[in-house]
Design an enzyme around this catalytic site. Structure first.
Site, PDB file in Angstrom:
ATOM      1  CG  ASP A 141      42.746 -18.453 -36.236  1.00 53.62           C
ATOM      2  OD1 ASP A 141      42.272 -17.172 -36.605  1.00 53.62           O
ATOM      3  OD2 ASP A 141      42.192 -19.146 -35.709  1.00 53.62           O
ATOM      4  CG  ASP A 190      40.613 -16.088 -41.101  1.00 53.95           C
ATOM      5  OD1 ASP A 190      40.931 -16.960 -41.238  1.00 53.95           O
ATOM      6  OD2 ASP A 190      39.744 -15.488 -40.202  1.00 53.95           O
ATOM      7  CG  ASP A 194      31.262 -10.675 -37.150  1.00 55.09           C
ATOM      8  OD1 ASP A 194      32.033  -9.882 -37.438  1.00 55.09           O
ATOM      9  OD2 ASP A 194      31.241 -11.476 -36.362  1.00 55.09           O
TER      10      ASP A 194
HETATM   11  P1  ATP Z   1      38.868 -15.322 -33.517  1.00 53.57           P
HETATM   12  O1  ATP Z   1      39.479 -16.112 -34.730  1.00 53.57           O
HETATM   13  O2  ATP Z   1      39.956 -14.512 -32.799  1.00 53.57           O
HETATM   14  O3  ATP Z   1      37.659 -16.054 -32.910  1.00 53.57           O
HETATM   15  P2  ATP Z   1      37.643 -13.940 -35.621  1.00 53.57           P
HETATM   16  O4  ATP Z   1      37.071 -12.550 -35.692  1.00 53.57           O
HETATM   17  O5  ATP Z   1      38.694 -14.090 -36.717  1.00 53.57           O
HETATM   18  O6  ATP Z   1      37.993 -14.274 -34.306  1.00 53.57           O
HETATM   19  P3  ATP Z   1      36.474 -16.086 -37.141  1.00 53.57           P
HETATM   20  O7  ATP Z   1      35.525 -16.898 -36.849  1.00 53.57           O
HETATM   21  O8  ATP Z   1      37.920 -16.540 -37.514  1.00 53.57           O
HETATM   22  O9  ATP Z   1      36.437 -14.907 -35.968  1.00 53.57           O
HETATM   23  O10 ATP Z   1      36.150 -15.105 -38.542  1.00 53.57           O
HETATM   24  C1  ATP Z   1      37.100 -14.649 -39.212  1.00 53.57           C
HETATM   25  C2  ATP Z   1      36.082 -13.212 -39.772  1.00 53.57           C
HETATM   26  O11 ATP Z   1      34.749 -13.704 -40.581  1.00 53.57           O
HETATM   27  C3  ATP Z   1      35.476 -12.292 -38.699  1.00 53.57           C
HETATM   28  O12 ATP Z   1      36.279 -11.608 -38.291  1.00 53.57           O
HETATM   29  C4  ATP Z   1      34.322 -11.715 -39.494  1.00 53.57           C
HETATM   30  O13 ATP Z   1      34.722 -10.611 -40.268  1.00 53.57           O
HETATM   31  C5  ATP Z   1      33.796 -12.801 -40.412  1.00 53.57           C
HETATM   32  N1  ATP Z   1      32.862 -13.545 -39.750  1.00 53.57           N
HETATM   33  C6  ATP Z   1      33.077 -14.738 -39.072  1.00 53.57           C
HETATM   34  N2  ATP Z   1      31.633 -15.495 -38.763  1.00 53.57           N
HETATM   35  C7  ATP Z   1      30.941 -14.402 -38.989  1.00 53.57           C
HETATM   36  C8  ATP Z   1      29.531 -14.316 -38.923  1.00 53.57           C
HETATM   37  N3  ATP Z   1      28.787 -15.475 -38.390  1.00 53.57           N
HETATM   38  N4  ATP Z   1      28.745 -13.434 -39.603  1.00 53.57           N
HETATM   39  C9  ATP Z   1      29.508 -12.456 -40.248  1.00 53.57           C
HETATM   40  N5  ATP Z   1      30.734 -12.314 -40.419  1.00 53.57           N
HETATM   41  C10 ATP Z   1      31.560 -13.456 -39.853  1.00 53.57           C
HETATM   42 MG    MG Z   2      39.807 -16.062 -36.936  1.00 56.48          MG
END
Ligand code: ATP
Ligand code: MG
Length: 467
Positions: free
Chosen positions: A78, A80, A159
């Protein structure tokens, strides 16, 4: 002229409330020849969103995990987008846009195409909350998070360094605030800022660390790893629904077995799912359970990595099965009949489980259906197999039964019989029914109850009962 200028500035500066500017520094600008992102891996809809926002005068980037995956050469699941437009400003630009969330307000922009609709999640740059006391609980956990900020601040509150890169599809440039690209090259997962403080703000980050390490195969940098063991108990304060979502993501990451090992190594599994405690216990006692779950997770990982879907109900049904099977057998030993023994064991297993994270109701009914189907596979007489095959969750129940065959808990010949039965034409099915021995009833190895035959009226001896 001057009012026009002020208006433009106001429109471009969405900082409704903002904290003191933080010392976040300028980003490194990384050109295509250094990041190698393949534009074919981009979602057209995500690019439509960044283009539309940019044309309206805002800044907009693909951000987070999508950029990490793009740099790794993986197609993100996905996308963002991060922007300096406020959620309301974003919403006005798209036909199908919905404001969601309270603690963390974002906009979902939906696109309808040939397959599933695609949702692009758009969030406004957020401020660091160092000075925003009323947003932070005593433990340091962030409660509300809707204070807009600069891009640099937005990067600092993400994060991991590899999750804090911004990609502008129009200039094909990556903006890197925290050395994410260097960490990518070093295959290192590094928390931005002081790791202990960041885990206190949001303990779920500890689980995310394990998940990303498993997914990317990267190593957790020493300072990022060190505080986890001591802080693991903070997970108890996280609302159960959020923990459940995170565990589900971990199990559905395509690297669940590696992630579960990671949880154990970090001492994080206790209390999350009671079953994980004994699955990960290497004692002789849990060997069978270990094998079953290991096989189930390997199977799930393989399906996800090859782009197939996995149902959460199925997954939890497998994780809880060893416990349930043990309870079922114990009930039988107490003299309970087969089916009531199973149903009682199901209740007991679910009850025990709810002391950890709560499995949502919708998955619970799937789990119960899959489990209660198991003894029905053993009944291969009369209408039973035809009726079973018609139940809506048959496929899941069948896949589950095959897993049991693969670990030797169920007779492999039974699995093969069903595989043949599903594939056969009606005539072939009748032949298979005829070839099936009478029902074996009960779980493999348990005593079989048989109806007593009425004494034949004639002198002709009854056929011997098939064994
Ligand atoms: P995936 O979608 O592959 O599981 P992702 O890194 O995209 O991994 P998401 O949960 O979709 O994870 O979050 C998008 C982004 O938002 C992350 O890459 C990070 O930059 C930020 N993020 C998400 N959750 C947190 C958190 N708990 N603390 C800090 N930053 C966060
Ligand atoms: Mg994501």
């Amino acid at each position: 002229m001057i009012t026009k200028f002020i208006k433009r500035i106001l429109r471009r500066d969405p900082m409704v409330k903002h904290t003191q500017a933080n010392n976040t520094g300028a980003p490194k600008r990384i050109a295509k020849k250094a990041h190698h992102i393949d534009p074919h891996l981009l979602s057209k809809n995500a690019v439509k969103v960044t283009d539309t926002l940019q044309q309206a005068g805002y800044e907009a980037f693909i951000v987070g995990g999508a950029v990490r995956d793009l740099v790794l050469g993986i197609g993100p699941k996905d996308f963002d987008v991060a922007t300096n437009a406020t959620p309301e400003q974003v919403q006005r630009l798209f036909r199908k846009a919905r404001l969601i969330g309270r603690r963390f307000q974002i906009v979902h922009v939906t696109f309808f195409g040939k397959g599933h609709p695609e949702i692009i999640e758009v969030s406004t740059f957020r401020a660091l909350l160092d000075n925003a006391g009323d947003h932070v609980a005593e433990s340091g956990r962030i409660l509300r998070d809707n204070v807009w900020g600069s891009q640099g601040e937005d990067a600092a509150r993400r994060d991991f360094t590899i999750n804090a890169m911004y990609y502008d599809p129009s200039s094909e440039t990556v903006l890197d605030y925290h050395g994410g690209m260097a960490d990518m090259q070093k295959k290192t997962l590094r928390m931005i800022g002081d790791p202990a403080k960041r885990y206190r703000e949001d303990p779920v980050r500890m689980l995310r660390a394990i998940r990303f390490a498993a997914k990317t195969g990267f190593t957790l940098e020493q300072a990022t790893r060190a505080p986890i063991a001591k802080l693991s108990k903070l997970l108890q304060d996280v609302p159960s629904a959020r923990l459940f979502d995170e565990i589900l993501k971990l199990l559905m990451s395509g690297y669940s077995w590696a992630a579960i090992q990671g949880l154990r190594d970090a001492g994080l599994h206790h209390g999350l799912l009671p079953l994980l405690d004994h699955i990960l216990d290497s004692g002789e006692d849990s060997k069978g359970a270990n094998n079953f779950v290991k096989l189930a997770l390997a199977n799930t990982d393989q399906r996800i990595q090859s782009g197939k879907s996995v149902s959460a109900g199925f997954l939890f049904a497998t994780l809880l099965w060893p416990d349930l099977y043990k309870n079922w057998k114990a009930n039988l030993a107490k003299g309970m009949a087969n089916i009531p023994a199973l149903h009682d064991a199901m209740d007991e297993t679910i009850e025990t489980q709810s002391s950890g994270i709560t499995i949502q109701r919708r998955f619970e009914s799937d789990m119960r259906e899959i489990w209660s189907m198991q003894p029905r596979f053993e009944k291969r007489v009369g209408r039973y197999p035809y009726r079973l095959i018609e139940s809506p969750r048959f496929r899941a129940g069948y896949d589950f039964m095959l897993l049991r065959c693969a670990t030797g808990e169920q007779n492999a010949a039974l699995g093969q019989w069903w595989t043949d039965f599903i594939a056969a034409e009606p005539a072939g099915q009748d032949a298979l029914m005829a070839s099936a021995k009478t029902e074996s009833g009960g779980i493999a190895g348990s005593p079989v109850k048989r109806r007593r035959r009425r004494k034949p009226k004639s002198d002709i001896p009854a056929e011997p009962e098939a064994s």
